[in-house]
Design a protein around this motif. Sequence first.
Motif, PDB file in Angstrom:
ATOM      1  N   THR A  81       0.851  -1.182   0.000  1.00  0.00           N
ATOM      2  CA  THR A  81       0.000   0.000   0.000  1.00  0.00           C
ATOM      3  C   THR A  81       0.891   1.237   0.000  1.00  0.00           C
ATOM      4  O   THR A  81       2.128   1.121  -0.092  1.00  0.00           O
ATOM      5  CB  THR A  81      -0.931   0.011   1.226  1.00  0.00           C
ATOM      6  N   GLU A  82       0.271   2.408   0.081  1.00  0.00           N
ATOM      7  CA  GLU A  82       1.003   3.674   0.045  1.00  0.00           C
ATOM      8  C   GLU A  82       0.458   4.610   1.122  1.00  0.00           C
ATOM      9  O   GLU A  82      -0.726   4.544   1.468  1.00  0.00           O
ATOM     10  CB  GLU A  82       0.880   4.365  -1.320  1.00  0.00           C
ATOM     11  N   ILE A  83       1.341   5.476   1.623  1.00  0.00           N
ATOM     12  CA  ILE A  83       0.965   6.550   2.540  1.00  0.00           C
ATOM     13  C   ILE A  83       1.418   7.861   1.902  1.00  0.00           C
ATOM     14  O   ILE A  83       2.593   8.027   1.576  1.00  0.00           O
ATOM     15  CB  ILE A  83       1.610   6.379   3.931  1.00  0.00           C
ATOM     16  N   LYS A  84       0.479   8.790   1.725  1.00  0.00           N
ATOM     17  CA  LYS A  84       0.780  10.052   1.064  1.00  0.00           C
ATOM     18  C   LYS A  84       0.999  11.150   2.106  1.00  0.00           C
ATOM     19  O   LYS A  84       0.295  11.213   3.117  1.00  0.00           O
ATOM     20  CB  LYS A  84      -0.364  10.448   0.111  1.00  0.00           C
ATOM     21  N   PHE A  85       1.980  12.020   1.812  1.00  0.00           N
ATOM     22  CA  PHE A  85       2.319  13.125   2.703  1.00  0.00           C
ATOM     23  C   PHE A  85       2.418  14.412   1.889  1.00  0.00           C
ATOM     24  O   PHE A  85       2.618  14.381   0.666  1.00  0.00           O
ATOM     25  CB  PHE A  85       3.653  12.879   3.424  1.00  0.00           C
ATOM     26  N   LEU A  86       2.321  15.534   2.609  1.00  0.00           N
ATOM     27  CA  LEU A  86       2.472  16.857   2.010  1.00  0.00           C
ATOM     28  C   LEU A  86       3.475  17.643   2.851  1.00  0.00           C
ATOM     29  O   LEU A  86       3.184  18.009   3.993  1.00  0.00           O
ATOM     30  CB  LEU A  86       1.134  17.597   1.954  1.00  0.00           C
ATOM     31  N   PRO A  87       4.691  17.921   2.325  1.00  0.00           N
ATOM     32  CA  PRO A  87       5.673  18.705   3.088  1.00  0.00           C
ATOM     33  C   PRO A  87       5.352  20.192   3.001  1.00  0.00           C
ATOM     34  O   PRO A  87       5.063  20.727   1.935  1.00  0.00           O
ATOM     35  CB  PRO A  87       6.993  18.365   2.399  1.00  0.00           C
ATOM     36  N   LEU A  88       5.435  20.869   4.141  1.00  0.00           N
ATOM     37  CA  LEU A  88       5.130  22.291   4.222  1.00  0.00           C
ATOM     38  C   LEU A  88       6.314  23.120   4.697  1.00  0.00           C
ATOM     39  O   LEU A  88       6.165  24.339   4.882  1.00  0.00           O
ATOM     40  CB  LEU A  88       3.935  22.526   5.159  1.00  0.00           C
ATOM     41  N   ALA A  89       7.463  22.504   4.898  1.00  0.00           N
ATOM     42  CA  ALA A  89       8.639  23.228   5.378  1.00  0.00           C
ATOM     43  C   ALA A  89       9.868  22.663   4.686  1.00  0.00           C
ATOM     44  O   ALA A  89       9.854  21.552   4.141  1.00  0.00           O
ATOM     45  CB  ALA A  89       8.773  23.129   6.906  1.00  0.00           C
ATOM     46  N   VAL A  90      10.944  23.439   4.700  1.00  0.00           N
ATOM     47  CA  VAL A  90      12.211  23.045   4.091  1.00  0.00           C
ATOM     48  C   VAL A  90      13.129  22.500   5.174  1.00  0.00           C
ATOM     49  O   VAL A  90      13.199  23.032   6.287  1.00  0.00           O
ATOM     50  CB  VAL A  90      12.862  24.259   3.388  1.00  0.00           C
ATOM     51  N   GLY A  91      13.823  21.419   4.837  1.00  0.00           N
ATOM     52  CA  GLY A  91      14.753  20.822   5.781  1.00  0.00           C
ATOM     53  C   GLY A  91      14.489  19.344   5.949  1.00  0.00           C
ATOM     54  O   GLY A  91      13.812  18.696   5.139  1.00  0.00           O
ATOM     55  N   SER A  92      15.043  18.795   7.008  1.00  0.00           N
ATOM     56  CA  SER A  92      14.869  17.382   7.335  1.00  0.00           C
ATOM     57  C   SER A  92      13.606  17.218   8.182  1.00  0.00           C
ATOM     58  O   SER A  92      13.539  17.704   9.319  1.00  0.00           O
ATOM     59  CB  SER A  92      16.095  16.856   8.081  1.00  0.00           C
ATOM     60  N   LEU A  93      12.611  16.555   7.647  1.00  0.00           N
ATOM     61  CA  LEU A  93      11.337  16.350   8.327  1.00  0.00           C
ATOM     62  C   LEU A  93      11.229  14.900   8.787  1.00  0.00           C
ATOM     63  O   LEU A  93      11.711  13.990   8.121  1.00  0.00           O
ATOM     64  CB  LEU A  93      10.164  16.691   7.387  1.00  0.00           C
ATOM     65  N   ARG A  94      10.566  14.707   9.904  1.00  0.00           N
ATOM     66  CA  ARG A  94      10.417  13.355  10.437  1.00  0.00           C
ATOM     67  C   ARG A  94       9.036  13.198  11.070  1.00  0.00           C
ATOM     68  O   ARG A  94       8.415  14.183  11.489  1.00  0.00           O
ATOM     69  CB  ARG A  94      11.494  13.037  11.483  1.00  0.00           C
ATOM     70  N   LEU A  95       8.612  11.971  11.145  1.00  0.00           N
ATOM     71  CA  LEU A  95       7.399  11.614  11.865  1.00  0.00           C
ATOM     72  C   LEU A  95       7.762  11.081  13.239  1.00  0.00           C
ATOM     73  O   LEU A  95       8.882  10.592  13.468  1.00  0.00           O
ATOM     74  CB  LEU A  95       6.609  10.552  11.096  1.00  0.00           C
ATOM     75  N   GLU A  96       6.806  11.153  14.142  1.00  0.00           N
ATOM     76  CA  GLU A  96       7.012  10.569  15.457  1.00  0.00           C
ATOM     77  C   GLU A  96       7.082   9.052  15.351  1.00  0.00           C
ATOM     78  O   GLU A  96       7.980   8.408  15.881  1.00  0.00           O
ATOM     79  CB  GLU A  96       5.900  10.998  16.408  1.00  0.00           C
ATOM     80  N   CYS A  97       6.126   8.480  14.602  1.00  0.00           N
ATOM     81  CA  CYS A  97       6.096   7.036  14.380  1.00  0.00           C
ATOM     82  C   CYS A  97       4.965   6.723  13.410  1.00  0.00           C
ATOM     83  O   CYS A  97       4.149   7.591  13.086  1.00  0.00           O
ATOM     84  CB  CYS A  97       5.914   6.264  15.697  1.00  0.00           C
ATOM     85  N   VAL A  98       4.935   5.490  12.972  1.00  0.00           N
ATOM     86  CA  VAL A  98       3.809   4.939  12.233  1.00  0.00           C
ATOM     87  C   VAL A  98       3.201   3.862  13.112  1.00  0.00           C
ATOM     88  O   VAL A  98       3.863   2.863  13.432  1.00  0.00           O
ATOM     89  CB  VAL A  98       4.247   4.371  10.872  1.00  0.00           C
ATOM     90  N   ARG A  99       1.956   4.063  13.509  1.00  0.00           N
ATOM     91  CA  ARG A  99       1.311   3.186  14.498  1.00  0.00           C
ATOM     92  C   ARG A  99       0.434   2.157  13.806  1.00  0.00           C
ATOM     93  O   ARG A  99      -0.378   2.492  12.928  1.00  0.00           O
ATOM     94  CB  ARG A  99       0.487   4.018  15.460  1.00  0.00           C
TER      95      ARG A  99
END
Length: 587
Positions: free
Chosen positions: A535-553
């Motif tokens: 499957t796929e998870i779609k994201f939308l970046p709104l800032a410049v730099g290194s972005l991270r998630l807390e986790c995938v639950r």
Amino acid sequence: MPSLDVPGEFLRHAVLDTVVPHASNIDLEAALTSALEDGADDLSSVLSFIPQRSLLFFDEVCTARVVLRLANCSQNSLKAHLQNLEIRVDVFAIDPAETVAENPTPTRDLIFSGVVDSQADPLVVVNEFEGETGGGNHVYVIWSIETFLKRPRIRIQHPSVIFIASATLNPTETRQADSREDVYLPSLVPASTNVLQPLASDAAFDHKDPFLPASRLLRVVPAQYSEDPIYNVHQESGHPTRIVPAASARIRYSRLNTYSGRPTTIANLDFEVTPFLNCEVIFDKADLHLSDGLIEALTDAPGVFPPVTCRPRDDITLVYRLTPEYGLDSIPSTTAMVSMLDISLEAVVNVSDNCNPRILMQWTANVDFSMALNPTFGGPSQALQRNNRPASLPMIPSHANTPSSGVPANRSSLRERAYSTTDLGMTISLSGPPSVEVGKPFSWSVFIVNRSTTPRKFAMIAIPRRKRSDPRGHVARPSSSSMSNRRSDQVAEAVTDDNIVHALQKSVAGQEAELVCLSTDVRVGALLPGTCFATEIKFLPLAVGSLRLECVRLVDVNTNETTDIRDLPDILSLGKGAAGVSIHLGS
């Protein structure tokens, strides 16, 4: 009558139709000439003289012909407007057995849509004739277009296909503007009658003649000949042609039981001819490409490896050895390595001596090169029982996580992918692009393998990273109002005053979102033991730099048990126009 040199008059009496000839190398000019000499008049009767296909195949590269008939068209008009003509062909899969009474909206699925190459020279056949009102001509313009008849996305009981063509004339901007911006009344045409003409002598209007044309009140009867320009023509109706699958293909994997320093998978590629045919099929091409590995063909004997001549119900199996480029020393023991396998198959169906359609099947599959498990680990004993006991242990050497130099492996090569194994027996692989652009959505590919012994069904949720609140402990700050009215011997010191709470709430700064998950509800399963899901998870970046998630639950739908996956791919967000720049960050 208006001249055909005007762009809007070129397609006024045009008729459009499609035909799929039975013979691959048919001489259409000779067939049309023969039909016209026999006295065929309308376009459908002319095309009936051409032998057509009565059976088509899914996954076939079919060559169709589009025939446009023009009436009283001169050579100069044909040269002027033919280069501005756009021919489109749409192919629909339908069920001709459905009636309007049973289904007011017939089932149909678009399986091909394409435009004829404007640089290709069409075949032109001119037929001169003499009529009662004088002489004239019919000009037949014929184009060829290759259509790929893919399988429909919906289930159809008795599938058939229809070809629908359309022609659109795109005149030059100058001539089109001249014809549409002329708002003046043509010469020698009487103006509309003024309904308020009797009130012209009334003194109340102060020498202003009122005017109201009768065309605003009366019903306008259109003339016999419409002056509206015609810039497009559509095919009136299609001719249903039966379509069936000529062959089917699938691939199966099996892992070697023997232990080796490099994981190896055996792939069995099956090519089966369906029983709907009564002719031979020549299976002549099989191409496999592994994204990050090697492929070795194990069946290269004559009569087994392509080209192979097959009859209906024949099943050919090709065996390949798939080996990744990496070994056990370069990956952690708990990771699941997944590669992409591109498969392309081609075959020729010998319907007759002059009809040999070609079928093409292409798809992409996932190959799991996870570590082979130790079959001697055995089941749990009666004396020791654990709920989360693994089914088996991985067979890897003790130095699998450390290279021969003694330096830990660098994770920069795995920045685009991340692998995790949960206590529930689920192996999860996430992969994403090396860099993304601000404001442009991107996707993570998720590949899940159920290695447990029970079916699993999960809901996947992406948890965003939030800024931590002030870690300082709470300090009692009594206000001056409470201090003035309290008694030290009777009233205790206030823990928190309302004024302090209000001041803290007012001073809190809002947190701006840097990464937004567009896939709010991702469902996985139900997964049977030993099966996989992509499957796929779609994201939308709104800032410049290194972005991270807390986790995938992962939330088990049956037991509500949650598992957080924190080993995720890195997200490097670049500004607009800089997504092509390659930037590597150290781990």
